[in-house]
Design a protein around this motif. Structure first.
Motif, mmCIF file in Angstrom:
data_model
loop_
_atom_site.group_PDB
_atom_site.id
_atom_site.type_symbol
_atom_site.label_atom_id
_atom_site.label_comp_id
_atom_site.label_asym_id
_atom_site.label_seq_id
_atom_site.Cartn_x
_atom_site.Cartn_y
_atom_site.Cartn_z
ATOM 1 N N GLU A 91 91.169 -30.044 11.777
ATOM 2 C CA GLU A 91 92.590 -30.301 12.358
ATOM 3 C C GLU A 91 93.279 -31.663 11.966
ATOM 4 O O GLU A 91 94.273 -31.569 11.450
ATOM 5 N N ASN A 92 92.274 -32.700 11.817
ATOM 6 C CA ASN A 92 92.788 -33.915 11.527
ATOM 7 C C ASN A 92 93.143 -33.784 10.047
ATOM 8 O O ASN A 92 94.074 -34.435 9.698
ATOM 9 N N LYS A 93 92.131 -33.304 9.022
ATOM 10 C CA LYS A 93 92.658 -33.129 7.814
ATOM 11 C C LYS A 93 93.715 -32.398 7.331
ATOM 12 O O LYS A 93 94.764 -32.904 6.515
ATOM 13 N N LEU A 94 93.856 -31.694 8.178
ATOM 14 C CA LEU A 94 95.279 -30.384 7.948
ATOM 15 C C LEU A 94 96.387 -31.511 8.476
ATOM 16 O O LEU A 94 97.545 -31.149 7.708
ATOM 17 N N LEU A 95 96.357 -32.104 9.451
ATOM 18 C CA LEU A 95 97.526 -32.899 9.969
ATOM 19 C C LEU A 95 97.888 -33.925 8.753
ATOM 20 O O LEU A 95 99.056 -34.321 8.520
ATOM 21 N N ARG A 96 96.941 -34.620 8.094
ATOM 22 C CA ARG A 96 96.874 -35.539 7.111
ATOM 23 C C ARG A 96 97.149 -35.209 5.594
ATOM 24 O O ARG A 96 97.147 -35.765 4.672
ATOM 25 N N ALA A 97 97.124 -33.764 5.632
ATOM 26 C CA ALA A 97 97.190 -32.933 4.268
ATOM 27 C C ALA A 97 98.444 -33.398 3.335
ATOM 28 O O ALA A 97 99.521 -33.101 4.218
ATOM 29 N N GLN A 98 98.293 -33.803 2.323
ATOM 30 C CA GLN A 98 99.372 -33.921 1.348
ATOM 31 C C GLN A 98 99.261 -33.005 0.178
ATOM 32 O O GLN A 98 98.226 -32.980 -0.688
ATOM 33 N N ILE A 99 99.820 -31.746 0.359
ATOM 34 C CA ILE A 99 99.656 -30.612 -0.543
ATOM 35 C C ILE A 99 100.235 -30.955 -1.917
ATOM 36 O O ILE A 99 101.318 -31.232 -1.771
ATOM 37 N N ILE A 100 99.661 -30.825 -2.559
ATOM 38 C CA ILE A 100 100.031 -31.084 -4.245
ATOM 39 C C ILE A 100 100.054 -29.874 -5.010
ATOM 40 O O ILE A 100 98.738 -29.261 -5.411
ATOM 41 N N ASP A 101 101.171 -29.130 -5.437
ATOM 42 C CA ASP A 101 101.116 -27.988 -6.399
ATOM 43 C C ASP A 101 101.548 -28.427 -7.542
ATOM 44 O O ASP A 101 102.481 -28.764 -8.136
ATOM 45 N N ILE A 102 100.389 -28.403 -8.551
ATOM 46 C CA ILE A 102 100.584 -28.931 -9.825
ATOM 47 C C ILE A 102 101.503 -28.035 -10.778
ATOM 48 O O ILE A 102 102.070 -28.600 -11.642
ATOM 49 N N THR A 103 101.665 -26.874 -10.219
ATOM 50 C CA THR A 103 102.585 -25.797 -11.160
ATOM 51 C C THR A 103 103.823 -26.420 -10.822
ATOM 52 O O THR A 103 105.065 -26.145 -12.033
ATOM 53 N N LYS A 104 104.276 -26.998 -9.796
ATOM 54 C CA LYS A 104 105.677 -27.563 -9.619
ATOM 55 C C LYS A 104 106.013 -28.898 -10.297
ATOM 56 O O LYS A 104 107.148 -29.430 -10.058
ATOM 57 N N ILE A 105 105.124 -29.680 -10.942
ATOM 58 C CA ILE A 105 104.978 -30.862 -11.407
ATOM 59 C C ILE A 105 105.413 -30.784 -13.011
ATOM 60 O O ILE A 105 104.638 -30.329 -13.680
ATOM 61 N N PRO A 106 106.535 -31.400 -13.647
ATOM 62 C CA PRO A 106 106.617 -31.194 -15.065
ATOM 63 C C PRO A 106 105.517 -31.613 -16.061
ATOM 64 O O PRO A 106 104.885 -33.062 -15.501
ATOM 65 N N PHE A 107 105.092 -31.200 -16.785
ATOM 66 C CA PHE A 107 104.012 -31.241 -17.693
ATOM 67 C C PHE A 107 104.397 -32.514 -18.449
ATOM 68 O O PHE A 107 105.327 -32.642 -19.390
ATOM 69 N N LYS A 108 103.522 -33.656 -18.288
ATOM 70 C CA LYS A 108 103.732 -34.833 -18.937
ATOM 71 C C LYS A 108 102.472 -35.253 -19.965
ATOM 72 O O LYS A 108 102.810 -36.354 -20.537
#
Length: 159
Positions: free
Chosen positions: A67-84
């Motif tokens: 529960e603590n980890k889910l509250l602090r989660a920063q979800i990063i969706d790599i597919t939505k980040i422009p490829f550099k």
């Protein structure tokens, strides 16, 4: 104030699934085991009771941890980040070990998602730390217990 925990959407969903299982399947089974063990008599010398209580403690601690980890989660969706062309969290990286010419493919993930058998490595691992911020054809050195190992980055993907 609280440190965010980077994780992929897959890792977030995996933790949510584990939490659901612990709360709605494991916890009720433990409660039943404790109730059954209580019926066996004297609790001071009741191994089944003490075992079930210990299991309950582990379960409750894991529930709190998730529960603590889910509250602090920063979800990063790599597919939505422009490829550099730079290795970042969530990247899938193909490397060539220079000394052996072996090729490895790693995906950089959060600590809870890391699974060496699936070639998913923690963002905090020596390999990830060496890869982050690098580009294709860069040479990296990874500190291992047996010494430094050099790799060439052959491919970077955001998948």
């Amino acid at each position: 104030m609280f440190n965010k925990i980077p994780m992929t959407l897959r890792g977030f969903n995996k933790l949510k699934s584990e939490l659901k299982k612990l709360k709605y399947i494991t916890r009720p089974c433990i409660v039943k085991a404790i109730a059954n063990a209580r019926q066996l008599g004297d609790l001071k010398e009741n191994a089944e009771y003490h075992s079930a209580r210990e299991e309950q403690s582990f379960c409750e601690n894991r529930i709190c941890e998730i529960e603590n980890k889910l509250l602090r989660a920063q979800i990063i969706d790599i597919t939505k980040i422009p490829f550099k062309g730079i290795v970042i969290f969530g990247s899938t990286v193909t490397v060539l070990q220079i000394s052996t010419s072996n090729i490895f493919v790693y995906t950089i993930v959060g600590d809870d998602e890391a699974n060496y058998k699936e070639f998913s490595i923690s963002i905090h691992s020596p390999m990830s730390r060496a890869l982050i911020g690098k580009k294709k054809n860069d040479i990296i050195k990874v500190n291992t217990p047996t010494g430094y190992i050099k790799y060439i980055i052959k491919k970077i993907e955001y998948i």
